[in-house]
Design an enzyme around this catalytic site. Structure first.
Site, PDB file in Angstrom:
ATOM      1  N   ARG A 175     -31.026  88.138  66.650  1.00  0.00           N
ATOM      2  CA  ARG A 175     -31.626  87.716  65.392  1.00  0.00           C
ATOM      3  C   ARG A 175     -30.576  87.668  64.303  1.00  0.00           C
ATOM      4  O   ARG A 175     -29.452  88.117  64.487  1.00  0.00           O
ATOM      5  CB  ARG A 175     -32.729  88.701  64.990  1.00  0.00           C
ATOM      6  N   ARG A 194     -29.920  91.716  56.297  1.00  0.00           N
ATOM      7  CA  ARG A 194     -31.180  91.910  55.559  1.00  0.00           C
ATOM      8  C   ARG A 194     -30.979  91.491  54.109  1.00  0.00           C
ATOM      9  O   ARG A 194     -29.956  91.841  53.512  1.00  0.00           O
ATOM     10  CB  ARG A 194     -31.582  93.380  55.593  1.00  0.00           C
ATOM     11  N   ARG A 205     -18.748 101.017  80.018  1.00  0.00           N
ATOM     12  CA  ARG A 205     -17.826 101.526  79.010  1.00  0.00           C
ATOM     13  C   ARG A 205     -18.012 103.041  78.971  1.00  0.00           C
ATOM     14  O   ARG A 205     -19.120 103.557  79.168  1.00  0.00           O
ATOM     15  CB  ARG A 205     -18.151 100.967  77.616  1.00  0.00           C
ATOM     16  N   ARG A 225     -15.931 104.938  65.347  1.00  0.00           N
ATOM     17  CA  ARG A 225     -16.695 105.629  64.294  1.00  0.00           C
ATOM     18  C   ARG A 225     -16.340 107.110  64.274  1.00  0.00           C
ATOM     19  O   ARG A 225     -15.749 107.634  65.229  1.00  0.00           O
ATOM     20  CB  ARG A 225     -18.200 105.453  64.506  1.00  0.00           C
ATOM     21  N   GLU A 245     -14.703 108.722  67.723  1.00  0.00           N
ATOM     22  CA  GLU A 245     -15.226 108.157  68.967  1.00  0.00           C
ATOM     23  C   GLU A 245     -14.411 106.926  69.371  1.00  0.00           C
ATOM     24  O   GLU A 245     -14.264 105.988  68.598  1.00  0.00           O
ATOM     25  CB  GLU A 245     -16.695 107.775  68.738  1.00  0.00           C
ATOM     26  N   TYR A 285     -29.193  99.827  79.422  1.00  0.00           N
ATOM     27  CA  TYR A 285     -29.183 100.694  78.254  1.00  0.00           C
ATOM     28  C   TYR A 285     -30.638 100.984  77.897  1.00  0.00           C
ATOM     29  O   TYR A 285     -31.424 100.064  77.687  1.00  0.00           O
ATOM     30  CB  TYR A 285     -28.463 100.056  77.050  1.00  0.00           C
ATOM     31  N   ASP A 345     -33.073 103.333  75.287  1.00  0.00           N
ATOM     32  CA  ASP A 345     -33.243 104.351  74.257  1.00  0.00           C
ATOM     33  C   ASP A 345     -34.110 105.481  74.815  1.00  0.00           C
ATOM     34  O   ASP A 345     -34.815 105.312  75.820  1.00  0.00           O
ATOM     35  CB  ASP A 345     -33.897 103.744  73.010  1.00  0.00           C
TER      36      ASP A 345
HETATM   37  C1  LIG Z   1     -23.425 107.060  73.104  1.00  0.00           C
HETATM   38  C2  LIG Z   1     -24.915 106.954  73.265  1.00  0.00           C
HETATM   39  C3  LIG Z   1     -25.726 107.130  72.164  1.00  0.00           C
HETATM   40  C4  LIG Z   1     -27.102 107.044  72.305  1.00  0.00           C
HETATM   41  N1  LIG Z   1     -27.861 107.197  71.196  1.00  0.00           N
HETATM   42  C5  LIG Z   1     -29.193 107.079  71.287  1.00  0.00           C
HETATM   43  C6  LIG Z   1     -30.005 107.174  70.131  1.00  0.00           C
HETATM   44  O1  LIG Z   1     -29.517 107.342  69.005  1.00  0.00           O
HETATM   45  N2  LIG Z   1     -31.350 107.055  70.279  1.00  0.00           N
HETATM   46  C7  LIG Z   1     -31.940 106.842  71.499  1.00  0.00           C
HETATM   47  O2  LIG Z   1     -33.171 106.746  71.577  1.00  0.00           O
HETATM   48  N3  LIG Z   1     -31.176 106.788  72.629  1.00  0.00           N
HETATM   49  C8  LIG Z   1     -29.832 106.879  72.552  1.00  0.00           C
HETATM   50  N4  LIG Z   1     -29.059 106.804  73.679  1.00  0.00           N
HETATM   51  C9  LIG Z   1     -29.724 106.657  74.996  1.00  0.00           C
HETATM   52  C10 LIG Z   1     -30.003 108.022  75.691  1.00  0.00           C
HETATM   53  O3  LIG Z   1     -28.790 108.690  75.913  1.00  0.00           O
HETATM   54  C11 LIG Z   1     -30.738 107.738  77.009  1.00  0.00           C
HETATM   55  O4  LIG Z   1     -32.009 107.190  76.711  1.00  0.00           O
HETATM   56  C12 LIG Z   1     -30.972 108.967  77.890  1.00  0.00           C
HETATM   57  O5  LIG Z   1     -29.816 109.725  78.049  1.00  0.00           O
HETATM   58  C13 LIG Z   1     -31.439 108.535  79.269  1.00  0.00           C
HETATM   59  O6  LIG Z   1     -31.799 109.670  80.036  1.00  0.00           O
HETATM   60  P1  LIG Z   1     -31.655 109.664  81.617  1.00  0.00           P
HETATM   61  O7  LIG Z   1     -32.307 110.894  82.086  1.00  0.00           O
HETATM   62  O8  LIG Z   1     -32.126 108.360  82.166  1.00  0.00           O
HETATM   63  O9  LIG Z   1     -30.076 109.691  81.902  1.00  0.00           O
HETATM   64  P2  LIG Z   1     -29.003 110.838  81.659  1.00  0.00           P
HETATM   65  O10 LIG Z   1     -29.263 111.508  80.372  1.00  0.00           O
HETATM   66  O11 LIG Z   1     -27.683 110.209  81.863  1.00  0.00           O
HETATM   67  O12 LIG Z   1     -29.281 111.881  82.824  1.00  0.00           O
HETATM   68  C14 LIG Z   1     -28.876 111.644  84.156  1.00  0.00           C
HETATM   69  C15 LIG Z   1     -28.440 112.963  84.750  1.00  0.00           C
HETATM   70  O13 LIG Z   1     -28.213 112.771  86.149  1.00  0.00           O
HETATM   71  C16 LIG Z   1     -27.129 113.589  86.544  1.00  0.00           C
HETATM   72  N5  LIG Z   1     -26.567 113.038  87.771  1.00  0.00           N
HETATM   73  C17 LIG Z   1     -26.056 111.800  87.965  1.00  0.00           C
HETATM   74  N6  LIG Z   1     -25.665 111.633  89.241  1.00  0.00           N
HETATM   75  C18 LIG Z   1     -25.926 112.806  89.894  1.00  0.00           C
HETATM   76  C19 LIG Z   1     -25.760 113.260  91.243  1.00  0.00           C
HETATM   77  N7  LIG Z   1     -25.265 112.466  92.205  1.00  0.00           N
HETATM   78  N8  LIG Z   1     -26.101 114.537  91.525  1.00  0.00           N
HETATM   79  C20 LIG Z   1     -26.629 115.348  90.578  1.00  0.00           C
HETATM   80  N9  LIG Z   1     -26.829 114.966  89.289  1.00  0.00           N
HETATM   81  C21 LIG Z   1     -26.483 113.706  88.951  1.00  0.00           C
HETATM   82  C22 LIG Z   1     -26.169 113.523  85.359  1.00  0.00           C
HETATM   83  O14 LIG Z   1     -25.322 114.658  85.359  1.00  0.00           O
HETATM   84  C23 LIG Z   1     -27.133 113.481  84.170  1.00  0.00           C
HETATM   85  O15 LIG Z   1     -27.334 114.775  83.634  1.00  0.00           O
HETATM   86  C24 LIG Z   1     -27.679 106.809  73.568  1.00  0.00           C
HETATM   87  C25 LIG Z   1     -26.857 106.628  74.682  1.00  0.00           C
HETATM   88  C26 LIG Z   1     -25.491 106.659  74.531  1.00  0.00           C
HETATM   89  C27 LIG Z   1     -24.618 106.392  75.721  1.00  0.00           C
END
Ligand SMILES: Cc1cc2nc3c(=O)[nH]c(=O)nc-3n(C[C@H](O)[C@H](O)[C@H](O)COP(=O)(O)OP(=O)(O)OC[C@H]3O[C@@H](n4cnc5c(N)ncnc54)[C@H](O)[C@@H]3O)c2cc1C
Length: 383
Positions: free
Chosen positions: A173, A177, A249, A279, A300, A348, A350
């Site tokens: 988009r 703003r 990344r 940042r 970062e 990705y 949230d």
């Molecule tokens: C830099 C950044 C900023 C972000 N900021 C925001 C934000 O401001 N607001 C928002 O809503 N969302 C944000 N997010 C998104 C948010 O991080 C994700 O929504 C969330 O982490 C997803 O949870 P998950 O459980 O799917 O994955 P993860 O949190 O990655 O959990 C997966 C887990 O699996 C484990 N794992 C992986 N492979 C194995 C294996 N083989 N054996 C055992 N354990 C394993 C890992 O150690 C990890 O702990 C951001 C993401 C990033 C990268």
């Protein structure tokens, strides 16, 4: 007791699925390779300053999903928090996302909304009728000056490639703003967990049917002979990267401390390519209800993810699509495992979407009648 369930990953995906299944009477074993729960949302107090730090980068909770908002509020008090980001470009600090204040400050004007709209429209490159790339899209919408100052350098640093090589769809988009609204998100519900995300996840996991084993690496040969695995690790990792690695990344954080208030806001972006980081995050501003004399900040840096690095952002360029498609096919040929979360589905997500999808996966599993075919590999297919 129901069937035995193994969940890989104690992040939001694993914790929410685990709790829902545990509540329904299943025994749930959750393993995580890390020494802590909460995955990438992990928060912990900085030992030197006492500030609550978002260890893997800043996380702000924002959602329009009332059920998800009510869900997280059962496990944490959410404190009011608005994400207001600033950016340093050249010798000046501006407000983001680009808004009327940014435009007036940048061009030295006192425009009202309609005047600013007409002015920016005039700046847009009309020779680009069907933008294909991020750069074309930005030039078409905002013109060269705003593109150079606020989009070009930051995007190059964040993605490690020219905005000429990124698809136009990233900038869907008009990214500007024409009022003074500088709230980063439009969502109805926004906030920050009072005692941190890790504490919230700890409460989600607090159920007698759930066992959590930290510092435990899962390989697909560890899957129980009967029962089901919900896997929130990397999709390519499940198959030992046999077909190649999906591109990500990664981020490096350079910690430093300061006595007082370093930058006056939680997030300061740096748009210039001459500044190597994207940042600086000053974590105490994420908890404005707390008082800390000292401050801890993270610079970062974004770069290509190597095998030993933590995967952060899926790149998902055209070149990755075939590889992703091949992994999806392999996953769908594999029984007894469902791929979930940001890594398991190479998207990705949230936090609110992660929780929504985790609730849906758990409900789908529980709604299946005995004798139904195996759970699908994906409820949320990556492609
Ligand atoms: C830099 C950044 C900023 C972000 N900021 C925001 C934000 O401001 N607001 C928002 O809503 N969302 C944000 N997010 C998104 C948010 O991080 C994700 O929504 C969330 O982490 C997803 O949870 P998950 O459980 O799917 O994955 P993860 O949190 O990655 O959990 C997966 C887990 O699996 C484990 N794992 C992986 N492979 C194995 C294996 N083989 N054996 C055992 N354990 C394993 C890992 O150690 C990890 O702990 C951001 C993401 C990033 C990268």
């Amino acid at each position: 007791m129901g069937k035995s369930i193994m969940i890989v990953g104690a992040g939001l995906s694993g914790a929410v699925i685990g709790r829902e299944l545990a509540l329904a009477g299943h025994r749930v074993e959750i393993v995580d390779a890390r020494a802590h729960i909460a995955g990438n949302c992990h928060t912990q107090r900085d030992a030197e300053t006492g500030v609550m730090v978002h260890v893997y980068g800043p996380h702000i909770f924002h959602t329009d999903d009332a059920e998800v908002w009510n869900y997280v509020n059962r496990f944490q008090t959410f404190m009011p928090y608005k994400n207001r980001v600033k950016t340093t470009s050249g010798e000046h600090v501006y407000s983001l996302p680009v808004n009327l204040h940014t435009i007036n400050q940048f061009f030295g004007k006192t425009f009202r909304p309609d005047e600013a709209r007409a002015f920016i429209d005039e700046k847009g490159d009309k020779s680009i009728s069907e933008p294909q790339t991020f750069e074309e899209q930005a030039l078409r919408f905002v013109g060269k000056e705003l593109y150079d100052a606020f989009f070009k350098g930051y995007t190059e640093k964040q993605w490690g490639c020219s905005p000429k090589d990124l698809p136009a769809s990233i900038l869907k988009r008009l990214p500007v703003r024409f009022n003074y609204d500088d709230d980063y998100f439009f969502h109805k519900h926004q906030g920050m967990p009072e005692t941190g995300y890790t504490n919230m996840v700890s409460r989600i996991l607090d159920h007698p049917n759930i066992t959590v084993c930290l510092s435990t690496w899962f390989h697909r040969t560890d899957a129980p002979a009967s029962g089901h695995v919900f896997y929130s690790g990397p999709l390519d990792g499940y198959f030992d990267f046999e077909l190649g690695r999906l591109a990500y990344r990664t981020l490096d954080f350079e910690r430093f401390t300061y006595q007082g208030d370093y930058q006056g806001c939680a997030v300061m972006n740096y748009g210039d390519v001459s500044v190597p980081f994207t940042r600086i995050t000053e974590h105490k501003h994420f908890s404005p209800w707390e008082q800390h004399a000292g401050s801890v900040c993270y610079r970062e840096f974004s770069r290509q993810c190597d095998p030993q690095d933590i995967p952060y952002y899926p790149i998902r360029l055209v070149a990755d699509r075939q590889l992703l498609s091949d992994y999806v096919t392999r996953a769908e040929e594999t029984s007894g495992v469902t791929f979930v979360g940001r890594l398991g589905t190479y998207r990705y997500l949230d936090m609110d979407v992660t929780i929504r999808e985790a609730l849906d996966v758990a409900r789908f599993y529980l709604a299946r009648a005995p004798g139904d075919p195996d759970m699908p590999a994906f409820l949320h297919r990556p492609i």
